[in-house]
Design an enzyme around this catalytic site. Structure first.
Site, PDB file in Angstrom:
ATOM      1  CB  ILE A   1      -0.973  -0.007   1.196  1.00  0.00           C
ATOM      2  CG1 ILE A   1      -1.799  -1.300   1.208  1.00  0.00           C
ATOM      3  CG2 ILE A   1      -1.886   1.215   1.170  1.00  0.00           C
ATOM      4  CD1 ILE A   1      -2.672  -1.534  -0.021  1.00  0.00           C
ATOM      5  CG  HIS A   2       2.357   2.346  -3.835  1.00  0.00           C
ATOM      6  ND1 HIS A   2       1.798   3.261  -4.693  1.00  0.00           N
ATOM      7  CD2 HIS A   2       2.143   1.126  -4.390  1.00  0.00           C
ATOM      8  CE1 HIS A   2       1.277   2.631  -5.738  1.00  0.00           C
ATOM      9  NE2 HIS A   2       1.476   1.328  -5.573  1.00  0.00           N
ATOM     10  CB  SER A   3       1.660   7.657  -2.342  1.00  0.00           C
ATOM     11  OG  SER A   3       2.147   7.461  -3.650  1.00  0.00           O
TER      12      SER A   3
END
Length: 85
Positions: free
Chosen positions: A13-15
Site C-alpha cells: 500500500i504505497h501512496s
C-alpha cells in the site's frame, strides 16, 4: 465491527492505493481504523495509512464503529485484498 484482511497488492500500500483507501474511508461517517501489529491509525489519514508500511501478504485489521460500519469494513477490506494501482 472488525475483520482481518491480507494485503494482496504486490507493491504493498504505497501512496496511490493509500489515497484510494483514504478517499473511500472518508465517504463513511463512522470512525474507521486500520491496524497492523500493535499500531493502529485513522483510515481517513493518508499519513497514518502510509506509516503502517503495509506490504504484500501483511495481515491488517479494519475496525469501524458507527453508522454503516459493516459496509465500511467490507469495502475497505475488498480494496486491501485487491490489486490497487
Amino acid at each position: 465491527m472488525e475483520k482481518e484482511f491480507s494485503v494482496q497488492n504486490p507493491l504493498g500500500i504505497h501512496s496511490r492505493p493509500a489515497g484510494a483507501l483514504m478517499k473511500k474511508a472518508k465517504a463513511f461517517t463512522c470512525d474507521i481504523t486500520i491496524a497492523k501489529g500493535d499500531k493502529s491509525v485513522n483510515a481517513k489519514s493518508i499519513v497514518g495509512l502510509l506509516s503502517l508500511e503495509m506490504r504484500y501478504g501483511d495481515k491488517v485489521t479494519v475496525k469501524a464503529s458507527g453508522e454503516q460500519e459493516e459496509e465500511a469494513v467490507n469495502e475497505l477490506g475488498t480494496m486491501l485484498e485487491s490489486v490497487l494501482e
